[in-house]
Design a protein around this motif. Structure first.
Motif, PDB file in Angstrom:
ATOM      1  N   ALA A 337       0.821  -1.167  -0.301  1.00 57.22           N
ATOM      2  CA  ALA A 337      -0.074   0.068   0.162  1.00 57.22           C
ATOM      3  C   ALA A 337       0.923   1.355   0.013  1.00 57.22           C
ATOM      4  N   MET A 338       0.563   2.165  -1.094  1.00 55.45           N
ATOM      5  CA  MET A 338       1.227   3.371  -1.108  1.00 55.45           C
ATOM      6  C   MET A 338       0.392   4.467  -1.254  1.00 55.45           C
ATOM      7  N   PRO A 339       0.342   5.403  -0.598  1.00 52.97           N
ATOM      8  CA  PRO A 339      -0.590   6.641  -0.533  1.00 52.97           C
ATOM      9  C   PRO A 339      -0.628   6.970  -2.286  1.00 52.97           C
ATOM     10  N   GLY A 340       0.835   7.186  -2.731  1.00 50.63           N
ATOM     11  CA  GLY A 340       0.799   7.734  -4.220  1.00 50.63           C
ATOM     12  C   GLY A 340       0.009   7.034  -5.107  1.00 50.63           C
ATOM     13  N   TRP A 341      -0.056   5.662  -4.989  1.00 49.12           N
ATOM     14  CA  TRP A 341      -1.170   4.768  -5.843  1.00 49.12           C
ATOM     15  C   TRP A 341      -2.664   5.350  -5.601  1.00 49.12           C
ATOM     16  N   ALA A 342      -2.958   5.466  -4.406  1.00 48.19           N
ATOM     17  CA  ALA A 342      -4.274   5.851  -4.168  1.00 48.19           C
ATOM     18  C   ALA A 342      -4.438   7.285  -4.981  1.00 48.19           C
ATOM     19  N   ALA A 343      -3.672   8.188  -4.697  1.00 47.08           N
ATOM     20  CA  ALA A 343      -3.773   9.478  -5.454  1.00 47.08           C
ATOM     21  C   ALA A 343      -3.851   9.163  -6.775  1.00 47.08           C
ATOM     22  N   ALA A 344      -3.072   8.430  -7.396  1.00 49.57           N
ATOM     23  CA  ALA A 344      -2.980   8.223  -8.783  1.00 49.57           C
ATOM     24  C   ALA A 344      -4.261   7.569  -9.129  1.00 49.57           C
ATOM     25  N   GLU A 345      -4.705   6.585  -8.591  1.00 54.40           N
ATOM     26  CA  GLU A 345      -6.305   6.159  -9.069  1.00 54.40           C
ATOM     27  C   GLU A 345      -7.143   7.265  -8.827  1.00 54.40           C
ATOM     28  N   ALA A 346      -7.130   7.985  -7.646  1.00 57.94           N
ATOM     29  CA  ALA A 346      -8.139   9.116  -7.583  1.00 57.94           C
ATOM     30  C   ALA A 346      -8.097  10.181  -8.718  1.00 57.94           C
ATOM     31  N   ASP A 347      -6.662  10.227  -9.070  1.00 62.11           N
ATOM     32  CA  ASP A 347      -6.563  11.298 -10.229  1.00 62.11           C
ATOM     33  C   ASP A 347      -7.481  10.499 -11.837  1.00 62.11           C
ATOM     34  N   ILE A 348      -7.008   9.176 -11.795  1.00 57.40           N
ATOM     35  CA  ILE A 348      -7.420   8.684 -12.844  1.00 57.40           C
ATOM     36  C   ILE A 348      -9.094   8.795 -12.905  1.00 57.40           C
ATOM     37  N   GLU A 349      -9.604   8.476 -11.805  1.00 54.30           N
ATOM     38  CA  GLU A 349     -11.048   8.601 -11.621  1.00 54.30           C
ATOM     39  C   GLU A 349     -11.740   9.942 -11.770  1.00 54.30           C
ATOM     40  N   ALA A 350     -10.679  11.036 -11.397  1.00 55.17           N
ATOM     41  CA  ALA A 350     -11.061  12.433 -11.397  1.00 55.17           C
ATOM     42  C   ALA A 350     -11.362  12.835 -12.818  1.00 55.17           C
ATOM     43  N   ARG A 351     -10.370  12.229 -13.593  1.00 52.11           N
ATOM     44  CA  ARG A 351     -10.011  12.703 -15.063  1.00 52.11           C
ATOM     45  C   ARG A 351     -11.312  12.124 -15.727  1.00 52.11           C
ATOM     46  N   TYR A 352     -11.466  10.877 -15.388  1.00 52.43           N
ATOM     47  CA  TYR A 352     -12.568  10.015 -16.031  1.00 52.43           C
ATOM     48  C   TYR A 352     -13.951  10.744 -15.833  1.00 52.43           C
ATOM     49  N   GLY A 353     -13.994  11.099 -14.431  1.00 54.24           N
ATOM     50  CA  GLY A 353     -15.282  11.730 -14.239  1.00 54.24           C
ATOM     51  C   GLY A 353     -15.406  13.127 -15.194  1.00 54.24           C
ATOM     52  N   LEU A 354     -14.593  13.996 -15.148  1.00 53.02           N
ATOM     53  CA  LEU A 354     -14.349  15.131 -15.863  1.00 53.02           C
ATOM     54  C   LEU A 354     -14.758  14.778 -17.252  1.00 53.02           C
ATOM     55  N   LYS A 355     -14.161  13.810 -17.839  1.00 54.06           N
ATOM     56  CA  LYS A 355     -14.565  13.738 -19.360  1.00 54.06           C
ATOM     57  C   LYS A 355     -15.921  13.144 -19.560  1.00 54.06           C
ATOM     58  N   THR A 356     -16.275  12.423 -18.358  1.00 53.17           N
ATOM     59  CA  THR A 356     -17.672  11.961 -18.763  1.00 53.17           C
ATOM     60  C   THR A 356     -18.704  13.100 -18.457  1.00 53.17           C
ATOM     61  N   LEU A 357     -18.126  13.965 -17.375  1.00 49.27           N
ATOM     62  CA  LEU A 357     -19.297  15.035 -17.195  1.00 49.27           C
ATOM     63  C   LEU A 357     -19.366  15.643 -18.464  1.00 49.27           C
ATOM     64  N   LEU A 358     -18.256  16.085 -19.291  1.00 51.83           N
ATOM     65  CA  LEU A 358     -18.227  16.909 -20.579  1.00 51.83           C
ATOM     66  C   LEU A 358     -19.012  16.239 -21.742  1.00 51.83           C
ATOM     67  N   VAL A 359     -19.019  14.916 -21.615  1.00 48.94           N
ATOM     68  CA  VAL A 359     -19.858  14.112 -22.504  1.00 48.94           C
ATOM     69  C   VAL A 359     -21.107  14.457 -22.202  1.00 48.94           C
ATOM     70  N   ALA A 360     -21.723  14.222 -20.895  1.00 46.64           N
ATOM     71  CA  ALA A 360     -22.845  14.139 -20.589  1.00 46.64           C
ATOM     72  C   ALA A 360     -23.605  15.742 -20.774  1.00 46.64           C
ATOM     73  N   VAL A 361     -22.497  16.792 -20.681  1.00 49.25           N
ATOM     74  CA  VAL A 361     -22.963  18.195 -20.785  1.00 49.25           C
ATOM     75  C   VAL A 361     -23.117  18.504 -22.178  1.00 49.25           C
ATOM     76  N   CYS A 362     -22.274  17.905 -23.207  1.00 48.75           N
ATOM     77  CA  CYS A 362     -22.505  17.842 -24.513  1.00 48.75           C
ATOM     78  C   CYS A 362     -23.853  17.248 -24.994  1.00 48.75           C
ATOM     79  N   GLY A 363     -24.225  16.146 -24.513  1.00 48.38           N
ATOM     80  CA  GLY A 363     -25.288  15.535 -24.751  1.00 48.38           C
ATOM     81  C   GLY A 363     -26.507  16.497 -24.288  1.00 48.38           C
ATOM     82  N   ALA A 364     -26.448  16.863 -23.061  1.00 48.00           N
ATOM     83  CA  ALA A 364     -27.607  17.727 -22.542  1.00 48.00           C
ATOM     84  C   ALA A 364     -27.668  19.058 -23.369  1.00 48.00           C
ATOM     85  N   LEU A 365     -26.527  19.505 -23.728  1.00 48.81           N
ATOM     86  CA  LEU A 365     -26.695  20.996 -24.473  1.00 48.81           C
ATOM     87  C   LEU A 365     -27.269  20.620 -25.749  1.00 48.81           C
ATOM     88  N   ALA A 366     -27.039  19.406 -26.379  1.00 46.45           N
ATOM     89  CA  ALA A 366     -27.612  19.125 -27.893  1.00 46.45           C
ATOM     90  C   ALA A 366     -29.157  18.842 -27.716  1.00 46.45           C
TER      91      ALA A 366
END
Length: 609
Positions: A337-366
């Motif tokens: 266990a290393m906190p750096g891995w948890a931070a990396a996974e959290a960063d991966i999830e954050a980027r994925y969530g932001l991209k998903t949000l952008l896709v959702a916003v594009c769909g909602a705007l359309a």
């Protein structure tokens, strides 16, 4: 209208399908990117966990080899420590030692000891003990002579006879104890007698069988003795050891070691494993060996080694995942266990969530754009229809008074002076002209206010004057009798007098049009509110307005549908009233409405001068 909107709907539908396919494809790409990034972190963690598991296996194997001589020695010598060792042979556990004394208060060994001591002091000697006690007395006599040769021969004869004629445990131990107690002479105690306490006899005198020393013999015989006998013999052996200065610490420690208890080895253990996170065991065909381990300390050492090799960061640790009792070393369940891995996974999830949000916003705007396009088209066609209806209505409303004026004028021209019935024609002509003039004024005023072209000219006037003007307007404009009640006292308004007159005129005419009572009763009440303005309540006794229509009646060109005779109008009266109040930064709304009448609440804000 649906037929007009169909091409627009089809075009929007095709566009939304294409956009949706593109957004779904983009989301799949984002999902694959996230899985690839997580797989990289996971592979790094798994590689370190495999390395840590291999290091743990190597460490435990080396420790077993290091402690193997001590384990085998503890198996053969009951005086050696056995805590931390596990040895099981053919289903029987030898280490840790679990040979507790038997329960019960009987003490046959103590009874034998007391019987022999009494026989030596007073006699007679029981039949099984004559030869032994005779040889014991011979040793005592030799000791009294002080002859070492004679004493050694007598002691050897006694011990050989004792080894050649074995007795039960409850008889052997009391007799040997009695022999040492009778023959001890401090520093002059014969070596063979002293050996009976601690180190044991030579092999030729039975040392391999029952001459291993009282301390070892008592420990080995423990399961066959009762608690009372064991405590009695143990106390006397400790006292003898201290008197003869024979080491007894190991003996006393082994006595206390009996509380280790039996270990239950699950049948599922088929390979080197950790048992309960406290034991490391190596199973074999008939022999199972094991060591007690401090797994926390082992993992701490392993963590320190990985840090020293720069394989994990300073805040990384090696720990155990939750698991069952048995942990095979082929997969011990270690987790790096290393906190750096948890931070990396959290960063991966954050980027994925932001991209998903952008896709959702594009769909909602359309979707919103498509909906707005449909609404815009619908409003466009609705506006066209309203304009058409308005033109039709206004044309009808203009045509009707014009036709009346023309007809009445022609009739008046031909018949005036010939028929008394034509006496009211001038009044009816004026009323029709007034209705036409009022309609035109409404349309023009509505257009000017709607376009922002009306310049507000506020003056201060008494509200009673506006009510009096309304009374005059209704007298000339409607045919039904009107009873106008005023409860305004001396209230004054800061407003555009012409607009207030138009406001009251529209409310009064509507009250007369949508009414089936005679007379039409109109009530105007004023409530000054210092610091806030004036609230005017305009009430009638008309048909009432359904509550679900309270807001719609203020829409442009909206006409309320009623039962009974058709009511003529342009649908601009209340819409114009709301614009007039908005121009004064006030408000108009329906305060109450029922079949007994409707009350409008008009709020004029206080003018800041």
């Amino acid at each position: 209208m649906l037929r007009r909107l169909l091409p627009t709907l089809m075009a929007l539908g095709c566009g939304l399908l294409a956009l949706g396919w593109g957004l779904v494809t983009l989301q799949r790409i984002f999902t694959q990117e996230r899985e690839d990034a997580r797989a990289q972190v996971r592979s790094r963690r798994e590689a370190l966990e495999l390395l840590a598991s291999e290091a743990l296996r190597t460490t435990l194997d080396q420790r077993m080899k290091q402690h193997l001589p001590a384990l085998n020695a503890a198996m053969g010598d009951p005086l050696l420590p056995a805590e931390g060792f596990y040895l099981r042979f053919r289903g029987h556990q030898f280490l840790p030692r679990v040979d507790w004394p038997r329960d019960g208060g009987a003490a046959p060994a103590r009874a034998t000891y007391e019987e022999l001591a009494q026989a030596l002091a007073q006699g007679p000697v029981p039949p099984p003990w004559q030869e032994r006690l005779t040889r014991l007395r011979a040793v005592e006599a030799a000791l009294d002579t002080g002859s070492d040769a004679r004493t050694g021969a007598a002691v050897e004869a006694l011990l050989r006879y004792h080894a050649d004629h074995p007795l039960t445990t409850q008889e052997e131990l009391p007799f040997t104890l009695l022999v040492v107690e009778r023959l001890r002479r401090g520093e002059d105690t014969p070596p063979l007698i002293r050996a009976l306490v601690g180190e044991g006899l030579p092999e030729e005198l039975g040392g391999m069988t029952r001459g291993a020393g009282l301390q070892r013999d008592l420990l080995r015989a423990r399961p066959r003795l009762t608690r009372a006998d064991f405590d009695f013999l143990q106390a006397r052996i400790v006292a003898l050891s201290q008197e003869l200065e024979e080491p007894s610490d190991a003996f006393q420690a082994r006595v206390q070691e009996a509380g280790a208890g039996a270990l239950v080895l699950p049948e599922s253990v088929q390979e080197p494993s950790l048992l309960g996170e406290q034991w490391y065991v190596e199973p074999g065909t008939e022999l199972v060996r094991g060591l007690a381990v401090d797994l926390g300390a082992l993992l701490a050492e392993l963590t320190k080694d990985l840090r020293a090799r720069d394989l994990i960061t300073k805040d990384g640790v090696v720990r155990l995942r939750p698991a069952g009792v048995v942990r095979p070393l082929s997969s011990p369940g270690l987790e790096v266990a290393m906190p750096g891995w948890a931070a990396a996974e959290a960063d991966i999830e954050a980027r994925y969530g932001l991209k998903t949000l952008l896709v959702a916003v594009c769909g909602a705007l359309a979707s919103a754009i498509a909906a707005l396009a449909v609404v815009a088209q619908q409003r466009k066609y609705r506006f066209v229809e309203l304009k058409s209806d308005f033109v039709s209505t206004v044309s009808h409303e203009l045509r009707t008074p014009l036709a009346s004026i023309r007809l009445l004028g022609e009739t008046l021209e031909r018949r005036l002076g010939h028929s008394p019935e034509a006496g009211d024609y001038p009044t009816r002509i004026v009323r029709a002209a007034e209705g036409l003039h009022f309609l035109v004024e409404n349309i023009l005023s509505f257009n000017r206010i709607d376009k922002g072209r009306w310049a507000l000219r506020p003056t201060r006037f008494r509200l009673e004057e506006a009510v009096g003007t309304l009374r005059d307007d209704l007298l000339d404009a409607v045919q039904v009798p009107v009873e106008l009640r005023s409860e305004v006292d001396d209230v004054e308004l800061d407003a555009d007098a012409s607009l207030v007159r138009m406001l009251f005129a529209n409310l009064g005419r509507n009250a007369c049009l949508y009414n089936q009572r005679s007379p039409v009763v109109l009530t105007v009440r004023a409530y000054p509110q210092p610091g806030f303005g004036v609230t005017v309540l305009f009430s009638d006794n008309g048909l009432g307005i359904p509550q679900e229509e309270w807001e719609r009646v203020f829409d442009d060109f909206y006409r309320l549908t009623t039962t009974g005779p058709e009511v003529h109008g342009s649908g601009l009266g209340l819409a114009l009233c709301r614009r007039i109040m908005g121009l004064h930064q006030g408000s108009i709304q329906i305060a109450s409405s029922s079949p007994e009448g409707t009350t409008f609440a008009l709020t004029f804000p206080e003018t800041r001068r």
